[in-house]
Each structure stands twice: as structure tokens, then as C-alpha cells.
Design an enzyme around this catalytic site. Structure first.
Site, PDB file in Angstrom:
ATOM      1  CE  LYS A   1      -3.470   2.340   2.806  1.00  0.00           C
ATOM      2  NZ  LYS A   1      -4.419   2.296   3.909  1.00  0.00           N
TER       3      LYS A   1
ATOM      4  CD  GLU B   1       9.390  -5.864   7.225  1.00  0.00           C
ATOM      5  OE1 GLU B   1       9.026  -4.791   6.661  1.00  0.00           O
ATOM      6  OE2 GLU B   1       9.296  -6.045   8.450  1.00  0.00           O
TER       7      GLU B   1
ATOM      8  N   GLY C   1      -4.852  -1.834   5.061  1.00  0.00           N
ATOM      9  CA  GLY C   1      -4.043  -2.956   4.572  1.00  0.00           C
ATOM     10  C   GLY C   1      -4.712  -4.297   4.841  1.00  0.00           C
ATOM     11  NE  ARG C   2      -6.491  -3.753  10.993  1.00  0.00           N
ATOM     12  CZ  ARG C   2      -5.812  -2.629  11.151  1.00  0.00           C
ATOM     13  NH1 ARG C   2      -4.644  -2.464  10.541  1.00  0.00           N
ATOM     14  NH2 ARG C   2      -6.281  -1.652  11.897  1.00  0.00           N
TER      15      ARG C   2
ATOM     16  CD  GLU D   1      -1.840  -4.463  11.428  1.00  0.00           C
ATOM     17  OE1 GLU D   1      -0.636  -4.756  11.494  1.00  0.00           O
ATOM     18  OE2 GLU D   1      -2.428  -4.272  10.346  1.00  0.00           O
TER      19      GLU D   1
ATOM     20  CG  HIS E   1      -4.787 -36.036  16.600  1.00  0.00           C
ATOM     21  ND1 HIS E   1      -4.948 -37.246  17.239  1.00  0.00           N
ATOM     22  CD2 HIS E   1      -5.810 -35.943  15.711  1.00  0.00           C
ATOM     23  CE1 HIS E   1      -5.998 -37.876  16.736  1.00  0.00           C
ATOM     24  NE2 HIS E   1      -6.542 -37.102  15.805  1.00  0.00           N
TER      25      HIS E   1
ATOM     26  CE  LYS F   1       5.822  -0.889  10.017  1.00  0.00           C
ATOM     27  NZ  LYS F   1       4.927  -0.091   9.192  1.00  0.00           N
TER      28      LYS F   1
HETATM   29  O1  F6P Z   1       3.218  -2.944   9.703  1.00  0.00           O
HETATM   30  C1  F6P Z   1       1.869  -3.168   9.619  1.00  0.00           C
HETATM   31  C2  F6P Z   1       1.356  -2.814   8.273  1.00  0.00           C
HETATM   32  O2  F6P Z   1       1.277  -1.441   8.161  1.00  0.00           O
HETATM   33  C3  F6P Z   1       0.023  -3.485   7.994  1.00  0.00           C
HETATM   34  O3  F6P Z   1      -1.047  -2.789   8.502  1.00  0.00           O
HETATM   35  C4  F6P Z   1       0.057  -3.593   6.513  1.00  0.00           C
HETATM   36  O4  F6P Z   1      -0.893  -4.508   6.059  1.00  0.00           O
HETATM   37  C5  F6P Z   1       1.480  -4.041   6.304  1.00  0.00           C
HETATM   38  O5  F6P Z   1       2.219  -3.304   7.252  1.00  0.00           O
HETATM   39  C6  F6P Z   1       2.045  -3.857   4.918  1.00  0.00           C
HETATM   40  O6  F6P Z   1       2.012  -2.517   4.534  1.00  0.00           O
HETATM   41  P1  F6P Z   1       2.184  -2.117   3.018  1.00  0.00           P
HETATM   42  O7  F6P Z   1       1.083  -2.716   2.246  1.00  0.00           O
HETATM   43  O8  F6P Z   1       2.153  -0.619   3.014  1.00  0.00           O
HETATM   44  O9  F6P Z   1       3.518  -2.646   2.555  1.00  0.00           O
END
Ligand code: F6P
Length: 548
Positions: A210, A216, A271-272, A357, A388, A512
Site C-alpha cells: 500500500k 521487508e 491494509g488488512r 491489528e 491431536h 520498525k
Molecule cells: O506494519 C503493519 C502494516 O502497516 C500493515 O497494517 C500492513 O498490512 C502491512 O504493514 C504492509 O504494509 P504495506 O502494504 O504498506 O507494505
């Protein structure tokens, strides 16, 4: 003006629920069923294709009435309407919350800042469909002219969990000639394993972020580009092998992806809550635009139910209230989601972000500390495997763990007759667990089996463990959309009652920032001011052990 609204725990409806709980302390599900023969029929609801049995809950008509009064007092439906209208209910980020617009039909009108967003939503969906069809048909080729056979989604959190989960769920609907993989972890092993057996000339990277600033994702995307260019040589290959899903065109261009190959979404999509937006592109390539649209229709069906159904039959409201009942009045700390479907293996992991979240908050909308419990720990894996592993604790441990049992009347996909026959055994386990959890086995029943007295306590099951059973005929794209929308709105209801902002996530920020600060200490041995003694010692040990 000072806020004169009573705080949640001071509301008379809250106190009434506390009193009701105290009066109900001895109630057992065995008695509730014995004294109320109509219970199973009465406590059953339906939304779309989902049949929901909530009779195995520690509730009576009075409990439900009191919970409904709490929902009215906290204006859950008023808050719901504000969300659907596009008001900026995510106040800490000053944003509207309009994932429901992502599945609104063409022609619906939903405005943000006076602009109807539905045409934009459908324009992006159409653009995704054209692209997905090109990849699926082979019309979109790689740099060397080879057909794309592999799609690697690179994203994290909401830009990974949704499409990765849904791809797994809808595997029977996917084009099996395509290899679709999901890379999220900044651990290089993730990307390595995802691409090690792939031909770069046949591989498309879908970079999903987003913000397009998530470290990452950008790190993995950069490494993916190096992997590609090492083999294809030429920078111009990026245009045929990289597309972006994002709200941030500037950053996408900066990374080197042509914005013509960017699929856009908007800041009013959390995002979620985003996998039914452009973030679902990898999924759409896998299942095709028609199945993707069926899934959106499933979402929309439950949106409409949540928006219009009266309180007594509003299923997301009901499920939200049951969660409040256990979390706030029974002291339950967690909630298990236990699907009896192999294809739902990533479902609970997806719900963890959606729920935790959203509702993992400890201050209210005004920033005041809450003195009530908020979101639960959500956990679980496919039910038969869990049986199990950890079900022992649910049955005989000391914790109350409300659970959702999810199953389907028929298996989906092209199973052999023999494998399809296993389905009854799978579902027998679901029904048996719901029964055992609710009713247990009394000491007298154990004794009657001739069990030696010393063993009776060990073999007794107290029961009284609440479950919701969710059944549908088959796990189709539409049913998946219905299930996800059901949980989304349940989470909304709980956040509305708890008076928290369910749509921000400031809690992920500190880690972060600190990771960025600590990294130079690891790579260069740099002196990082302000590092605590424990972390300093750990970094020093790491540097001694690190093989380069
Ligand atoms: O670190 C949490 C977050 O902001 C989530 O809410 C989001 O889904 C994820 O990181 C990834 O963010 P992006 O889509 O901006 O890479």
C-alpha cells in the site's frame, strides 16, 4: 466541550451484564439444553450461504437482550452507518474506512470527500481483469517472449496474508498450469525458496505494498529484481516482469516499475481489509476474473446483510456481541478459529491480522486508557490436526476458550471418490468436538463405564465450552467472500462497542523504527546510542557468532 458520554464500564447496560453474569455463574450448557427444547432451532441464523448455530453458547434470551441493549447504547448501528457513508471514522489517521466500496456493484454511489469512488473501483477491477486474462492466456509474455508460468507475490501483512490465504482456499478454482507463490519474510530464505526452481524468463513479480515503503517488501522486491536481471541482463526486462499494487505512484516509479503496470487502490482501504482491492491481483491471475468477481459478490451479500438486517437477526452483530460477552464478562483472553477444511489452513493466520491489528488497542478514541478488555488473541489451525495437538487444553485445561468450528457439507475440487468419502469422517469430527466441548462427560458417566475411581477425575470432561458452528454447502469463491466479510464486520462491532479506533495500527511502528536503528550495529558494528544493556550484549554475541 467536555465529553459527558459515560465510559463503557459505567453504563447501566454494562452493569446489568455484570449482574447477569454473576447470577448465571452455575449455568451449564447441559441444563440450558435440557430446559429449553427449542434452543437449537431458535439460536440458528442464516446469512447468504452460511448457516450459523450459536446454541452452544453460555447465553439465554435474557443474555442476548442485555447484549443488544449494550449495542444500542453504544450506537453500533450508528457507527456502522457512518462507516458505510464514508465518514472519516479512522480518526487518528483522518481516513474513511470503505473496504465495503471495493465490492459495491457497478452503479452504486459511495462518496469520499464528495467524490463517488465506485467508478474508480470498477475501473481498477477491469484493468486487473484485462491483465489477469493476458497472463492466463499467454498474451502477456516475458522479456524473452516466453509465456509467464510463475507468479510471485511480494508483500507483507495485509499485502500478503489475504491473497496468500485466499489462494490456498481457492486452489481447486486455480489454473493449475500456473505456479503462484507468496514471499513476505525479509529472511532471504523466503525469496530463495520461492524462486530457486523458477525460470526468470517465465516469472512475473507482483509487488504488493500500500505504502510502497515497507522495508521487508522493498528489500525483497530489490533482491527479486537482481535475481531477474542477473539472468535476463537487461534493465528493460523489469517492465515485463514486475507490476505493482499500491496507493503510492511516486514510490512505484522511483523503484523502477512503469506506473502503467501499477494497479491502484486508495488510502480509505486499510491494509488488512485490502485483498479484495488491487492487492488481490495474484489471486485474480490464479482463479480468473469471473471467480474473483463471484468472491466480491459474496462479500457484498454480507455487507448488505450487516447494513440492513435488524439487530435480532444481524449475524455480525451477534458474533461481535458473543465475543464481548466472553472477553468482558467471562474473562476469556483468546478465541480459537478451527476450520474443518484443509483449504482453510491459512484462514486463522489471516484473521489474526484482521482482528488483532484492528482491536489490539488500549486507549479509546479520545486517547484515554481503557479499563475494559479489548481484542482477544485469535489462534487456531485446521481442526482435525488441532485435535491431536492442543484440543486437550481446550477440553480439560483451566482456560475458557470460545471457538468457531467451520465446515462444509460437501468437499470441493476433483477428489477421487475414495478421498471424497473421507469427508463424512472429517465432518463427524467437527460435530463430535462441538458436542464434547459443550456437554463433556460427567464423573457418573465415566464411573458407569467401569473406570477405576482413581482415574475418574482424569477422564471427566467438564464441558461447558462454547462454540459457534458455521456451515456452508461448499467452499466456493462466494462463500469465502461471505466468511471474510462476516469476520470483518464482527471485528467492527467489537471495536464500536469498545470505543476504540479499529482502523489504525500505531503499535507496529516502534519495532520498525528500532530495527532501522539497530541494523548498523549488526552490519558495521556501529555504536548505536541509547541501546539498552541487554540488546547491546545480544548484538555483540550476534556479531561474534555471525558467519560471513
Ligand atoms: O506494519 C503493519 C502494516 O502497516 C500493515 O497494517 C500492513 O498490512 C502491512 O504493514 C504492509 O504494509 P504495506 O502494504 O504498506 O507494505
Amino acid at each position: 466541550m467536555p465529553d459527558t458520554t459515560p465510559r463503557l464500564t459505567n453504563r447501566p447496560q454494562w452493569t446489568a451484564l455484570e449482574d447477569h453474569r454473576a447470577a448465571q455463574r452455575q449455568v451449564h450448557l447441559r441444563d440450558l439444553f435440557a430446559t429449553d427444547p427449542g434452543r437449537a432451532r431458535r439460536y440458528t441464523a442464516r446469512v447468504g450461504d452460511l448457516h450459523i448455530d450459536y446454541s452452544k453458547h453460555l447465553i439465554t434470551d435474557e443474555t442476548l437482550a442485555l447484549l443488544q441493549e449494550l449495542a444500542t447504547a453504544t450506537d453500533v448501528f450508528g457507527q456502522r452507518d457512518a462507516m458505510f457513508r464514508g465518514e472519516k471514522i479512522n480518526t487518528t489517521e483522518d481516513r474513511a474506512v470503505l473496504h465495503t466500496a471495493l465490492r459495491a456493484p457497478r452503479g452504486a454511489v459511495i462518496e469520499v470527500d464528495g467524490v463517488d469512488v465506485v467508478p474508480q473501483v470498477h475501473a481498477v477491477l477491469d484493468k486487473m481483469a484485462v491483465f489477469a486474462d493476458k497472463v492466463r492466456s499467454g498474451a502477456w509474455t516475458g522479456h524473452t517472449g516466453k509465456r509467464i508460468k510463475n507468479v510471485v507475490n511480494v508483500g507483507i501483512g495485509g499485502s500478503d496474508l489475504g491473497p496468500a490465504m485466499a489462494y490456498e482456499v481457492l486452489r481447486p478454482f486455480t489454473d493449475r498450469s500456473l505456479t503462484v507463490r507468496f514471499v513476505s519474510n525479509v529472511d532471504g530464505a523466503d525469496l530463495h525458496e520461492a524462486v530457486r526452481d523458477l525460470d526468470p524468463a517465465e516469472t512475473l513479480f507482483v509487488i504488493a505494498s500500500k505504502t510502497f515503503t515497507t522495508i521487508e517488501t522493498i528489500t525483497n522486491a530489490t533482491s527479486a529484481r537482481s535475481w531477474l536481471l542477473k539472468s535476463l541482463g537487461d534493465e528493460s526486462a523489469v517492465a515485463k516482469h514486475f507490476v505493482a499494487l499500491s496507493t503510492n505512484a511516486e514510490k512505484v516509479a522511483e523503484f523502477g516499475i512503469d506506473t502503467a503496470n501499477m494497479f491502484e487502490f486508495w488510502d480509505w482501504v486499510g491494509g488488512r481489509y485490502s485483498y479484495d482491492s488491487a492487492i488481490g491481483l495474484s489471486l485474480m491471475i490464479a482463479i480468473g476474473p469471473d471467480a474473483f468477481r463471484e468472491m466480491l459478490d459474496g462479500f457484498h451479500l454480507v455487507d448488505e446483510h450487516f447494513r440492513t438486517a435488524p439487530a435480532e437477526s444481524n449475524v455480525p452483530l451477534l458474533l461481535g456481541l458473543l465475543g464481548v460477552w466472553y472477553g468482558n464478562f467471562h474473562g476469556a483472553q483468546s478465541h480459537a478459529v478451527l476450520p474443518y477444511s484443509h483449504y482453510l489452513s491459512k484462514f486463522t493466520a489471516y484473521l489474526q491480522q484482521l482482528d488483532m491489528e484492528s482491536n489490539g488497542k488500549s486507549v479509546d478514541r479520545e486517547g484515554r486508557p481503557v479499563d475494559w478488555q479489548t481484542g482477544p488473541v485469535v489462534w487456531g489451525t485446521p481442526g482435525t490436526n488441532g485435535q491431536h495437538a492442543y484440543y486437550q487444553l481446550i477440553h480439560q485445561g483451566t482456560k475458557l476458550i470460545p471457538a468457531d468450528l467451520i465446515g462444509f457439507a460437501s468437499p470441493v475440487g476433483e477428489l477421487s471418490a475414495e478421498l471424497a468419502d473421507q469427508h463424512d469422517l472429517l465432518m463427524a469430527n467437527l460435530f463430535a468436538q462441538g458436542q464434547a466441548l459443550a456437554f463433556g462427560k460427567t464423573a457418573d458417566e465415566v464411573r458407569a463405564e467401569g473406570v477405576p475411581e482413581a482415574q475418574v477425575p482424569h477422564r471427566t470432561f467438564q464441558g461447558n465450552h462454547p462454540t459457534t458452528t458455521i456451515l456452508a454447502s461448499e467452499l466456493t469463491p462466494s462463500v469465502l467472500g461471505q466468511l471474510i466479510a462476516l469476520y470483518e464486520h464482527k471485528v467492527f462491532v467489537q471495536g464500536a462497542i469498545w470505543h476504540i479506533d479499529s482502523f489504525d495500527q500505531w503499535g507496529v511502528e516502534l519495532g520498525k523504527v528500532l530495527a532501522k536503528r539497530v541494523e548498523p550495529a549488526l552490519t558495521e558494528g556501529a555504536d548505536v546510542p541509547g541501546l539498552d544493556a541487554s540488546t547491546q550484549a545480544l548484538v555483540a554475541t550476534y556479531r561474534t557468532l555471525r558467519k560471513k
